[in-house]
Write a protein that holds these residues in place. Structure first.
Motif, mmCIF file in Angstrom:
data_model
loop_
_atom_site.group_PDB
_atom_site.id
_atom_site.type_symbol
_atom_site.label_atom_id
_atom_site.label_comp_id
_atom_site.label_asym_id
_atom_site.label_seq_id
_atom_site.Cartn_x
_atom_site.Cartn_y
_atom_site.Cartn_z
ATOM 1 N N MET A 21 4.687 -10.074 -6.831
ATOM 2 C CA MET A 21 5.685 -9.291 -6.166
ATOM 3 C C MET A 21 4.976 -8.391 -5.172
ATOM 4 O O MET A 21 3.903 -7.876 -5.438
ATOM 5 C CB MET A 21 6.445 -8.439 -7.182
ATOM 6 N N LYS A 22 5.603 -8.213 -4.032
ATOM 7 C CA LYS A 22 5.056 -7.335 -3.002
ATOM 8 C C LYS A 22 6.120 -6.321 -2.607
ATOM 9 O O LYS A 22 7.293 -6.657 -2.487
ATOM 10 C CB LYS A 22 4.636 -8.126 -1.779
ATOM 11 N N VAL A 23 5.686 -5.089 -2.409
ATOM 12 C CA VAL A 23 6.581 -4.016 -1.992
ATOM 13 C C VAL A 23 5.919 -3.312 -0.820
ATOM 14 O O VAL A 23 4.721 -3.030 -0.845
ATOM 15 C CB VAL A 23 6.822 -3.006 -3.136
ATOM 16 N N THR A 24 6.695 -3.041 0.208
ATOM 17 C CA THR A 24 6.204 -2.313 1.372
ATOM 18 C C THR A 24 7.038 -1.051 1.534
ATOM 19 O O THR A 24 8.266 -1.116 1.539
ATOM 20 C CB THR A 24 6.312 -3.162 2.648
ATOM 21 N N ILE A 25 6.367 0.067 1.668
ATOM 22 C CA ILE A 25 7.037 1.340 1.924
ATOM 23 C C ILE A 25 6.657 1.743 3.348
ATOM 24 O O ILE A 25 5.479 1.926 3.648
ATOM 25 C CB ILE A 25 6.586 2.424 0.933
ATOM 26 N N VAL A 26 7.654 1.856 4.207
ATOM 27 C CA VAL A 26 7.428 2.240 5.603
ATOM 28 C C VAL A 26 8.011 3.637 5.784
ATOM 29 O O VAL A 26 9.152 3.890 5.427
ATOM 30 C CB VAL A 26 8.114 1.251 6.568
ATOM 31 N N HIS A 27 7.193 4.539 6.345
ATOM 32 C CA HIS A 27 7.644 5.919 6.485
ATOM 33 C C HIS A 27 6.980 6.552 7.696
ATOM 34 O O HIS A 27 6.035 6.012 8.267
ATOM 35 C CB HIS A 27 7.322 6.716 5.213
ATOM 36 N N THR A 28 7.506 7.703 8.079
ATOM 37 C CA THR A 28 6.908 8.490 9.157
ATOM 38 C C THR A 28 6.080 9.612 8.530
ATOM 39 O O THR A 28 6.113 9.816 7.318
ATOM 40 C CB THR A 28 7.991 9.103 10.071
ATOM 41 N N ILE A 29 5.370 10.326 9.350
ATOM 42 C CA ILE A 29 4.545 11.425 8.847
ATOM 43 C C ILE A 29 5.407 12.473 8.146
ATOM 44 O O ILE A 29 5.019 13.019 7.118
ATOM 45 C CB ILE A 29 3.728 12.053 9.995
ATOM 46 N N GLU A 30 6.593 12.724 8.686
ATOM 47 C CA GLU A 30 7.491 13.708 8.094
ATOM 48 C C GLU A 30 7.983 13.274 6.716
ATOM 49 O O GLU A 30 8.347 14.113 5.891
ATOM 50 C CB GLU A 30 8.699 13.960 9.005
ATOM 51 N N GLU A 31 8.030 11.980 6.459
ATOM 52 C CA GLU A 31 8.524 11.448 5.184
ATOM 53 C C GLU A 31 7.400 11.171 4.186
ATOM 54 O O GLU A 31 7.630 10.567 3.145
ATOM 55 C CB GLU A 31 9.299 10.153 5.427
ATOM 56 N N ARG A 32 6.215 11.619 4.469
ATOM 57 C CA ARG A 32 5.042 11.321 3.629
ATOM 58 C C ARG A 32 5.221 11.804 2.186
ATOM 59 O O ARG A 32 4.863 11.116 1.244
ATOM 60 C CB ARG A 32 3.795 11.960 4.250
ATOM 61 N N GLU A 33 5.784 12.967 2.003
ATOM 62 C CA GLU A 33 5.972 13.516 0.659
ATOM 63 C C GLU A 33 6.908 12.637 -0.175
ATOM 64 O O GLU A 33 6.636 12.369 -1.343
ATOM 65 C CB GLU A 33 6.525 14.938 0.769
ATOM 66 N N GLU A 34 7.992 12.165 0.428
ATOM 67 C CA GLU A 34 8.923 11.287 -0.275
ATOM 68 C C GLU A 34 8.273 9.937 -0.591
ATOM 69 O O GLU A 34 8.481 9.364 -1.659
ATOM 70 C CB GLU A 34 10.205 11.061 0.537
ATOM 71 N N ALA A 35 7.475 9.417 0.335
ATOM 72 C CA ALA A 35 6.798 8.138 0.108
ATOM 73 C C ALA A 35 5.805 8.253 -1.041
ATOM 74 O O ALA A 35 5.692 7.341 -1.864
ATOM 75 C CB ALA A 35 6.084 7.694 1.384
ATOM 76 N N ASP A 36 5.096 9.364 -1.135
ATOM 77 C CA ASP A 36 4.178 9.575 -2.254
ATOM 78 C C ASP A 36 4.926 9.662 -3.578
ATOM 79 O O ASP A 36 4.445 9.183 -4.605
ATOM 80 C CB ASP A 36 3.342 10.835 -2.030
ATOM 81 N N ALA A 37 6.118 10.269 -3.566
ATOM 82 C CA ALA A 37 6.921 10.359 -4.780
ATOM 83 C C ALA A 37 7.386 8.975 -5.228
ATOM 84 O O ALA A 37 7.356 8.651 -6.422
ATOM 85 C CB ALA A 37 8.128 11.270 -4.550
ATOM 86 N N VAL A 38 7.789 8.134 -4.282
ATOM 87 C CA VAL A 38 8.199 6.768 -4.606
ATOM 88 C C VAL A 38 7.014 5.973 -5.146
ATOM 89 O O VAL A 38 7.133 5.253 -6.149
ATOM 90 C CB VAL A 38 8.802 6.070 -3.358
ATOM 91 N N LEU A 39 5.869 6.122 -4.532
ATOM 92 C CA LEU A 39 4.662 5.424 -4.979
ATOM 93 C C LEU A 39 4.285 5.840 -6.396
ATOM 94 O O LEU A 39 3.984 4.994 -7.243
ATOM 95 C CB LEU A 39 3.511 5.699 -4.017
#
Length: 60
Positions: free
Chosen positions: A1-19
């Motif tokens: 399975m592969k998952v890609t999280i695409v985000h902007t610099i402003e969304e970095r905190e949310e992307a880290d939470a998802v990770l």
């Protein structure tokens, strides 16, 4: 399975939470980050390859 999280610099905190929420759910083999496609940042997650299935069929 592969998952890609695409985000902007402003969304970095949310992307880290998802990770951090996804990591304990599956045995992630690889986690890779990329910033090649500005202005978006990518986090790629890939599970380990499954082992060879057991060949337990009986011969007729």
């Amino acid at each position: 399975m592969k998952v890609t999280i695409v985000h902007t610099i402003e969304e970095r905190e949310e992307a880290d939470a998802v990770l951090s929420a996804l990591r304990p759910l599956l045995a992630w083999g690889k986690v890779r980050e990329s910033d090649r496609h500005a202005p978006f940042l990518h986090i790629y997650l890939a599970t380990k390859k499954p082992g060879k299935p057991c060949d337990s069929r009986e011969n007729p």
